[in-house]
Design a protein around this motif. Structure first.
Motif, PDB file in Angstrom:
ATOM      1  N   VAL A 168      23.722   1.648  -2.156  1.00 20.77           N
ATOM      2  CA  VAL A 168      22.981   1.098  -2.896  1.00 20.77           C
ATOM      3  C   VAL A 168      21.360   1.955  -2.860  1.00 20.77           C
ATOM      4  N   ARG A 169      21.410   1.827  -4.229  1.00 22.68           N
ATOM      5  CA  ARG A 169      19.838   2.970  -3.759  1.00 22.68           C
ATOM      6  C   ARG A 169      18.678   2.264  -5.053  1.00 22.68           C
ATOM      7  N   ALA A 170      17.447   2.080  -4.670  1.00 25.20           N
ATOM      8  CA  ALA A 170      16.336   1.109  -5.698  1.00 25.20           C
ATOM      9  C   ALA A 170      15.507   2.067  -5.569  1.00 25.20           C
ATOM     10  N   ARG A 171      14.877   1.336  -6.895  1.00 23.29           N
ATOM     11  CA  ARG A 171      13.272   1.819  -6.998  1.00 23.29           C
ATOM     12  C   ARG A 171      12.608   0.652  -6.594  1.00 23.29           C
ATOM     13  N   VAL A 172      11.720   0.973  -5.131  1.00 21.35           N
ATOM     14  CA  VAL A 172      10.469   0.122  -4.643  1.00 21.35           C
ATOM     15  C   VAL A 172       9.803   0.273  -4.552  1.00 21.35           C
ATOM     16  N   SER A 173       8.462  -0.534  -4.742  1.00 24.76           N
ATOM     17  CA  SER A 173       7.096  -0.010  -4.439  1.00 24.76           C
ATOM     18  C   SER A 173       6.230  -1.702  -3.409  1.00 24.76           C
ATOM     19  N   PRO A 174       4.852  -1.242  -2.680  1.00 20.06           N
ATOM     20  CA  PRO A 174       4.633  -1.640  -1.618  1.00 20.06           C
ATOM     21  C   PRO A 174       4.287  -3.242  -1.711  1.00 20.06           C
ATOM     22  N   ALA A 175       4.307  -4.039  -1.140  1.00 20.08           N
ATOM     23  CA  ALA A 175       4.041  -5.729  -1.597  1.00 20.08           C
ATOM     24  C   ALA A 175       3.231  -5.269  -0.270  1.00 20.08           C
ATOM     25  N   VAL A 176       1.607  -5.714  -1.233  1.00 22.21           N
ATOM     26  CA  VAL A 176       0.057  -5.313  -0.407  1.00 22.21           C
ATOM     27  C   VAL A 176       0.339  -6.812   0.561  1.00 22.21           C
ATOM     28  N   GLU A 177      -0.227  -7.336   1.116  1.00 20.02           N
ATOM     29  CA  GLU A 177      -0.827  -8.582   2.092  1.00 20.02           C
ATOM     30  C   GLU A 177      -2.064  -8.453   1.223  1.00 20.02           C
ATOM     31  N   ILE A 178      -2.441  -9.601   0.584  1.00 16.33           N
ATOM     32  CA  ILE A 178      -3.924  -9.932   0.338  1.00 16.33           C
ATOM     33  C   ILE A 178      -4.488 -11.067   1.284  1.00 16.33           C
ATOM     34  N   SER A 179      -5.728 -10.253   1.488  1.00 19.27           N
ATOM     35  CA  SER A 179      -6.479 -10.451   2.656  1.00 19.27           C
ATOM     36  C   SER A 179      -8.274 -10.987   2.320  1.00 19.27           C
ATOM     37  N   ARG A 180      -9.055 -12.116   1.531  1.00 23.25           N
ATOM     38  CA  ARG A 180     -10.450 -12.917   1.130  1.00 23.25           C
ATOM     39  C   ARG A 180     -10.799 -12.971   1.807  1.00 23.25           C
ATOM     40  N   ASP A 181     -12.355 -12.306   1.908  1.00 25.80           N
ATOM     41  CA  ASP A 181     -13.644 -12.159   2.967  1.00 25.80           C
ATOM     42  C   ASP A 181     -14.078 -13.749   3.336  1.00 25.80           C
ATOM     43  N   GLU A 182     -13.473 -14.823   1.952  1.00 28.56           N
ATOM     44  CA  GLU A 182     -14.169 -16.160   2.070  1.00 28.56           C
ATOM     45  C   GLU A 182     -12.614 -16.749   2.759  1.00 28.56           C
ATOM     46  N   GLN A 236      12.258 -15.788   5.443  1.00 29.00           N
ATOM     47  CA  GLN A 236      12.305 -14.937   3.800  1.00 29.00           C
ATOM     48  C   GLN A 236      11.116 -15.504   3.124  1.00 29.00           C
ATOM     49  N   GLU A 237      11.175 -16.371   3.236  1.00 28.49           N
ATOM     50  CA  GLU A 237       9.848 -17.179   2.618  1.00 28.49           C
ATOM     51  C   GLU A 237       8.458 -17.210   3.264  1.00 28.49           C
ATOM     52  N   VAL A 238       8.382 -16.317   3.880  1.00 31.65           N
ATOM     53  CA  VAL A 238       7.031 -15.638   5.378  1.00 31.65           C
ATOM     54  C   VAL A 238       7.177 -14.656   4.967  1.00 31.65           C
ATOM     55  N   LEU A 239       8.459 -13.644   4.825  1.00 30.48           N
ATOM     56  CA  LEU A 239       8.139 -12.879   4.537  1.00 30.48           C
ATOM     57  C   LEU A 239       7.626 -11.809   2.987  1.00 30.48           C
ATOM     58  N   GLU A 240       8.081 -13.110   2.818  1.00 26.83           N
ATOM     59  CA  GLU A 240       7.447 -12.764   0.970  1.00 26.83           C
ATOM     60  C   GLU A 240       6.082 -13.293   0.453  1.00 26.83           C
ATOM     61  N   THR A 241       4.966 -14.492   1.161  1.00 24.46           N
ATOM     62  CA  THR A 241       3.802 -14.842   1.660  1.00 24.46           C
ATOM     63  C   THR A 241       3.132 -13.779   1.848  1.00 24.46           C
ATOM     64  N   LEU A 242       2.206 -13.320   0.905  1.00 26.77           N
ATOM     65  CA  LEU A 242       1.260 -11.772   0.584  1.00 26.77           C
ATOM     66  C   LEU A 242       0.295 -12.336   1.109  1.00 26.77           C
ATOM     67  N   ASP A 243      -0.032 -13.738   1.369  1.00 29.98           N
ATOM     68  CA  ASP A 243      -1.785 -13.720   1.023  1.00 29.98           C
ATOM     69  C   ASP A 243      -1.540 -14.415   2.567  1.00 29.98           C
ATOM     70  N   VAL A 244      -2.342 -13.634   3.458  1.00 28.99           N
ATOM     71  CA  VAL A 244      -1.887 -13.635   5.222  1.00 28.99           C
ATOM     72  C   VAL A 244      -2.493 -15.635   4.979  1.00 28.99           C
ATOM     73  N   ARG A 245      -3.393 -15.996   4.635  1.00 32.56           N
ATOM     74  CA  ARG A 245      -4.384 -17.558   4.862  1.00 32.56           C
ATOM     75  C   ARG A 245      -2.674 -18.310   4.718  1.00 32.56           C
ATOM     76  N   ALA A 246      -2.229 -18.142   3.206  1.00 34.43           N
ATOM     77  CA  ALA A 246      -1.258 -19.174   3.284  1.00 34.43           C
ATOM     78  C   ALA A 246      -0.087 -18.568   4.104  1.00 34.43           C
ATOM     79  N   ARG A 247      -0.148 -17.146   4.606  1.00 31.81           N
ATOM     80  CA  ARG A 247       1.003 -16.726   5.257  1.00 31.81           C
ATOM     81  C   ARG A 247       0.773 -17.726   6.959  1.00 31.81           C
ATOM     82  N   MET A 248      -0.362 -17.528   7.248  1.00 33.40           N
ATOM     83  CA  MET A 248      -0.776 -18.968   8.434  1.00 33.40           C
ATOM     84  C   MET A 248      -0.810 -19.987   8.373  1.00 33.40           C
TER      85      MET A 248
END
Length: 248
Positions: A122-136, A196-208
């Motif tokens: 298996v070979r695939a195109r990939v892209s970064p899944a970037v974390e979201i962290s807001r100052d507020e 897997q749900e934790v891994l897919e949660t990119l919003d840091v506050r929501a993950r915490m």
């Protein structure tokens, strides 16, 4: 789209930038989820051999994605979860049966864009899944981080399956996202789907927040078990987790 023409940047645990090709060999995982900064040994006869021979000889990079159904022998794109991890191959061992055993280190989250080939691997195109962290969210994240560390300490102290060393390791992690990843990967009783749900949660506050709820549930279960088995010590349970107390 060639690997030479486009590269993606991810942060390694050392906070150094590592260039990730926009196409990677893919290693499907069964019944486990790999998180960034964590390492694990893997052995899959068909998937491991060919991708390793074709991956970058110097960087030894490969994408790791968990299968939705562990029983699928030759997973297609729809059989893989959409978020995985870019990994570095640290070591490789050839086993007597001809299969390979790899030790891989997670580098950063990846999104599975499109599988471009399935044979010979298996070979695939990939892209970064970037974390979201807001100052507020900073104050809420700080509060969640304190609660998570406290709850995890209690979970470790009650669980016969978790090493005491995990408490020290968790207390020394200051970055909220990495703390959540470390604890989620350390919990042995939560399902692959929950991890897997934790891994897919990119919003840091929501993950915490999600992880804190998971820990509270774990504590409730452990407390119920402790109250129903007051004579079962954690030490004896660790010696033989599958053996019941003689008093039962």
């Amino acid at each position: 789209m060639s690997d030479q023409n486009e590269q993606l940047n991810l942060d390694e645990p050392s906070d150094q930038q590592v260039a990730i090709p926009s196409e990677l060999p893919i290693l499907p995982l069964r019944d486990t989820v790999l998180f960034p900064t964590r390492s694990c040994p893997r052995r899959r006869p068909r998937e491991l051999g060919a991708p390793h021979r074709r991956c970058d000889r110097r960087r030894k990079l490969i994408g790791v994605f968990t299968q939705r159904d562990a029983a699928v022998e030759e997973p297609r794109q729809e059989d893989l979860y959409p978020v995985g991890v870019a990994t570095h191959i640290h070591k490789m061992f050839k086993l007597p049966d001809g299969s390979l055993r790899l030790i891989v280190q997670g580098l950063g989250r990846l999104r599975l864009e499109e599988v471009v080939s399935s044979r010979p691997y298996v070979r695939a195109r990939v892209s970064p899944a970037v974390e979201i962290s807001r100052d507020e969210d900073r104050l809420e994240i700080d509060a969640l981080q304190r609660n998570i560390k406290t709850n995890f300490q209690q979970v470790v102290s009650l669980s016969p399956l978790l090493s005491d060393d995990l408490q020290t390791l968790a207390m020394n992690i200051s970055e909220p996202g990495k703390l959540a990843d470390f604890i989620a990967s350390s919990l042995t009783t939560i399902t692959t789907a929950v991890k897997q749900e934790v891994l897919e949660t990119l919003d840091v506050r929501a993950r915490m927040d999600s992880l804190n709820r998971i820990l509270i549930k774990e504590l409730e279960v452990l407390e119920l078990d402790r109250r129903s088995s007051p004579r079962c010590s954690r030490r004896s349970a660790r010696t033989s987790a599958s053996t019941s107390c003689a008093s039962r």
